[in-house]
Design a protein around this motif. Structure first.
Motif, PDB file in Angstrom:
ATOM      1  N   VAL A 245      50.236  42.189  71.298  1.00  0.00           N
ATOM      2  CA  VAL A 245      50.737  42.726  72.722  1.00  0.00           C
ATOM      3  C   VAL A 245      52.131  43.099  72.544  1.00  0.00           C
ATOM      4  CG1 VAL A 245      51.556  41.765  74.771  1.00  0.00           C
ATOM      5  CG2 VAL A 245      49.297  41.114  73.942  1.00  0.00           C
ATOM      6  N   GLN A 246      52.945  42.321  71.735  1.00  0.00           N
ATOM      7  CA  GLN A 246      54.441  42.795  71.318  1.00  0.00           C
ATOM      8  C   GLN A 246      54.481  44.039  70.884  1.00  0.00           C
ATOM      9  OE1 GLN A 246      55.925  39.554  69.315  1.00  0.00           O
ATOM     10  NE2 GLN A 246      56.014  38.064  70.835  1.00  0.00           N
ATOM     11  N   LEU A 247      53.652  44.562  69.733  1.00  0.00           N
ATOM     12  CA  LEU A 247      53.684  45.802  69.133  1.00  0.00           C
ATOM     13  C   LEU A 247      53.245  46.815  70.244  1.00  0.00           C
ATOM     14  CD1 LEU A 247      52.207  44.664  65.642  1.00  0.00           C
ATOM     15  CD2 LEU A 247      54.445  45.313  66.086  1.00  0.00           C
ATOM     16  N   SER A 248      52.218  46.519  70.963  1.00  0.00           N
ATOM     17  CA  SER A 248      51.680  47.596  71.805  1.00  0.00           C
ATOM     18  C   SER A 248      52.797  47.944  72.855  1.00  0.00           C
ATOM     19  CB  SER A 248      50.478  47.014  72.530  1.00  0.00           C
ATOM     20  OG  SER A 248      50.202  47.941  73.574  1.00  0.00           O
TER      21      SER A 248
ATOM     22  N   PRO B 132      47.464  51.230  67.818  1.00  0.00           N
ATOM     23  CA  PRO B 132      46.606  50.261  67.450  1.00  0.00           C
ATOM     24  C   PRO B 132      46.284  50.297  65.772  1.00  0.00           C
ATOM     25  CG  PRO B 132      45.639  51.413  69.292  1.00  0.00           C
ATOM     26  CD  PRO B 132      46.917  52.073  68.971  1.00  0.00           C
ATOM     27  N   GLY B 133      46.147  51.214  65.159  1.00  0.00           N
ATOM     28  CA  GLY B 133      45.925  51.453  63.768  1.00  0.00           C
ATOM     29  C   GLY B 133      47.096  50.830  62.941  1.00  0.00           C
ATOM     30  N   LEU B 134      48.212  51.382  63.410  1.00  0.00           N
ATOM     31  CA  LEU B 134      49.611  50.664  62.656  1.00  0.00           C
ATOM     32  C   LEU B 134      49.693  49.192  62.931  1.00  0.00           C
ATOM     33  CD1 LEU B 134      51.955  51.192  60.956  1.00  0.00           C
ATOM     34  CD2 LEU B 134      53.267  51.961  62.908  1.00  0.00           C
ATOM     35  N   ALA B 135      49.380  48.918  64.198  1.00  0.00           N
ATOM     36  CA  ALA B 135      49.584  47.317  64.412  1.00  0.00           C
ATOM     37  C   ALA B 135      48.423  46.504  63.589  1.00  0.00           C
ATOM     38  CB  ALA B 135      49.282  47.364  65.957  1.00  0.00           C
ATOM     39  N   GLU B 136      47.242  47.178  63.276  1.00  0.00           N
ATOM     40  CA  GLU B 136      46.326  46.416  62.542  1.00  0.00           C
ATOM     41  C   GLU B 136      46.613  46.410  61.141  1.00  0.00           C
ATOM     42  OE1 GLU B 136      42.193  47.903  63.132  1.00  0.00           O
ATOM     43  OE2 GLU B 136      42.347  47.512  65.152  1.00  0.00           O
ATOM     44  N   GLN B 137      47.362  47.346  60.583  1.00  0.00           N
ATOM     45  CA  GLN B 137      47.899  47.321  59.236  1.00  0.00           C
ATOM     46  C   GLN B 137      48.951  46.451  59.255  1.00  0.00           C
ATOM     47  OE1 GLN B 137      49.295  51.429  58.387  1.00  0.00           O
ATOM     48  NE2 GLN B 137      47.390  52.271  58.122  1.00  0.00           N
ATOM     49  N   GLU B 138      49.827  46.347  60.243  1.00  0.00           N
ATOM     50  CA  GLU B 138      50.860  45.200  60.084  1.00  0.00           C
ATOM     51  C   GLU B 138      50.309  44.199  60.173  1.00  0.00           C
ATOM     52  OE1 GLU B 138      54.576  45.490  60.287  1.00  0.00           O
ATOM     53  OE2 GLU B 138      54.198  47.285  59.459  1.00  0.00           O
ATOM     54  N   ILE B 139      49.273  43.649  60.926  1.00  0.00           N
ATOM     55  CA  ILE B 139      48.862  42.279  60.894  1.00  0.00           C
ATOM     56  C   ILE B 139      48.207  42.227  59.638  1.00  0.00           C
ATOM     57  CG2 ILE B 139      46.819  40.953  61.756  1.00  0.00           C
ATOM     58  CD1 ILE B 139      49.310  41.193  63.624  1.00  0.00           C
ATOM     59  N   GLY B 140      47.464  43.158  58.903  1.00  0.00           N
ATOM     60  CA  GLY B 140      46.882  42.726  57.446  1.00  0.00           C
ATOM     61  C   GLY B 140      47.831  42.482  56.555  1.00  0.00           C
TER      62      GLY B 140
END
Length: 82
Positions: free
Chosen positions: A46-49, A55-63
């Motif tokens: 939510v913060q990243l969004s 979404p793609g970059l956010a998922e990479q960050e989470i990984g």
């Protein structure tokens, strides 16, 4: 309006964030640990969004964050085993 490129300080390099998550995960087991991780990820996404991260970059960050958290846990465990 075109897309903009936002560069944020990588999550996996935020030591306090990584260590904080790792310490909580170490204190939990099974579904409690899973629920904590899912809740944490949801809040971070939510913060990243809201910051404009796609979404793609956010998922990479989470990984990358997950790998850093797991590495932190493993490092701490190895030190305790000595």
């Amino acid at each position: 309006m075109g897309e903009s490129n936002i560069i944020a300080f990588p999550l996996h390099r935020r030591r306090k964030l990584v260590e904080g998550i790792a310490r909580v995960l170490e204190s939990k087991n099974g579904e409690d640990a899973n629920a904590f991780w899912r809740s944490t990820v949801k809040a971070i996404l939510v913060q990243l969004s809201e910051s404009g991260i796609g979404p793609g970059l956010a998922e990479q960050e989470i990984g990358m964050l997950l790998r850093s958290v797991l590495r932190d846990i493993a490092t701490r465990s190895a030190k305790l085993a000595r």
